[in-house]
Write a protein that holds these residues in place. Structure first.
Motif, PDB file in Angstrom:
ATOM      1  N   LYS A  50       0.858  -1.182   0.000  1.00  0.00           N
ATOM      2  CA  LYS A  50       0.000   0.000   0.000  1.00  0.00           C
ATOM      3  C   LYS A  50       0.898   1.237   0.000  1.00  0.00           C
ATOM      4  N   ILE A  51       0.680   2.118  -0.966  1.00  0.00           N
ATOM      5  CA  ILE A  51       1.519   3.298  -1.130  1.00  0.00           C
ATOM      6  C   ILE A  51       0.822   4.524  -0.544  1.00  0.00           C
ATOM      7  N   ILE A  52       1.553   5.289   0.266  1.00  0.00           N
ATOM      8  CA  ILE A  52       1.039   6.532   0.817  1.00  0.00           C
ATOM      9  C   ILE A  52       2.024   7.650   0.476  1.00  0.00           C
ATOM     10  N   HIS A  53       1.547   8.663  -0.241  1.00  0.00           N
ATOM     11  CA  HIS A  53       2.363   9.832  -0.545  1.00  0.00           C
ATOM     12  C   HIS A  53       1.919  10.980   0.363  1.00  0.00           C
ATOM     13  N   ALA A  67       2.046   3.609  12.167  1.00  0.00           N
ATOM     14  CA  ALA A  67       1.413   2.931  13.306  1.00  0.00           C
ATOM     15  C   ALA A  67      -0.099   3.112  13.285  1.00  0.00           C
ATOM     16  N   LYS A  68      -0.558   4.278  12.861  1.00  0.00           N
ATOM     17  CA  LYS A  68      -1.994   4.569  12.810  1.00  0.00           C
ATOM     18  C   LYS A  68      -2.681   3.787  11.696  1.00  0.00           C
ATOM     19  N   THR A  69      -1.974   3.564  10.596  1.00  0.00           N
ATOM     20  CA  THR A  69      -2.561   2.942   9.417  1.00  0.00           C
ATOM     21  C   THR A  69      -2.486   1.421   9.437  1.00  0.00           C
ATOM     22  N   ALA A  70      -1.470   0.866  10.087  1.00  0.00           N
ATOM     23  CA  ALA A  70      -1.221  -0.580  10.056  1.00  0.00           C
ATOM     24  C   ALA A  70      -2.415  -1.378  10.566  1.00  0.00           C
TER      25      ALA A  70
END
Length: 235
Positions: A50-53, A67-70
């Motif tokens: 999963k890519i986050i820019h 940590a919030k997204t995992a």
């Protein structure tokens, strides 16, 4: 951030993990080189990625967002200019489950940009409680404990719930600061000597670029150390 030269090798080492049931969060902290295109390409190759820019906010902001997204029960952090052994997650997860620990710590090596090994750190295999782990981080030789960095560890994701991350830009000692907070919340910490992580020593990295602002980070870290030593009645 701006590590296009190293990024493919890092991601390749992660997707080859012997433990397959992983979510791979790739967080681009506002890179201005070719990292965005490289990450987007990898996102099309493996559905676990999963890519986050995001806009550049520094390492603390990346850790916080990760940590919030995992979604997993455990979380590991891997710096984008480093690479890991194929059985890293399997070894750390086995250690955590076997010892019922909240944090599993492994050995690692420092290498140059050509992959030549410079130094190896191999912690003693054991399981300790939170107070003993904090005492070791505060007092023992880092080269024996491997406790300073976050990237040679596996954490219960629940440790990050309601965690107060340091505010603002934290230029030096960020990993050690975060580990102090997490070790304080943990019940047990397990150690294994296996070298699972290759920490690349490169020019231009945070550790090789000194700034006046690092002085402030040093004293913030020192104040936290003093407070925790007092809280656990360290003698």
């Amino acid at each position: 951030y701006n590590v296009e030269k190293f990024l493919d090798k890092c991601i390749e080492s992660i997707i080859k993990q012997t433990y397959k049931n992983i979510e791979i969060l790739c967080i681009n902290d506002g890179s201005t080189d070719g990292c965005k295109e490289i990450l987007d390409g990898w996102g099309e190759k493996d559905n676990r990625i999963k890519i986050i820019h995001k806009e550049n906010g520094g390492l603390i902001s990346v850790r916080r967002l990760g940590a919030k997204t995992a979604a997993g029960e455990y979380i590991a952090f891997i710096d984008s200019d480093d690479y890991v052994r194929e059985d890293m997650i399997e070894l750390l997860l086995t250690s955590a489950i076997k010892s019922n620990s909240d944090i599993a710590v492994a050995g690692f090596e420092t290498v140059d940009e050509n992959g030549v090994s410079l130094q190896k750190i191999a912690p003693k295999e054991q399981t300790v409680d939170s107070k003993e782990a904090l005492r070791a981080l505060l007092c023992d030789d880092f080269l024996e404990t491997g406790l300073y960095p976050v990237w040679n560890k596996l954490y219960k994701t629940s440790l990050f719930e309601a965690l107060s991350f340091p505010s603002g830009v934290f230029n030096l000692g960020e990993d050690q600061y975060l580990n102090l907070l997490l070790l304080k919340k943990a019940s047990k910490v397990s150690f294994l000597p296996n070298s699972v992580y290759s920490y690349v020593q490169r020019e231009g990295s945070i550790m090789h670029t000194m700034k006046v602002s690092y002085v402030d980070s040093f004293f913030r870290l020192w104040e936290l150390k003093k407070k925790i030593a007092w809280d656990i009645n360290l003698k």
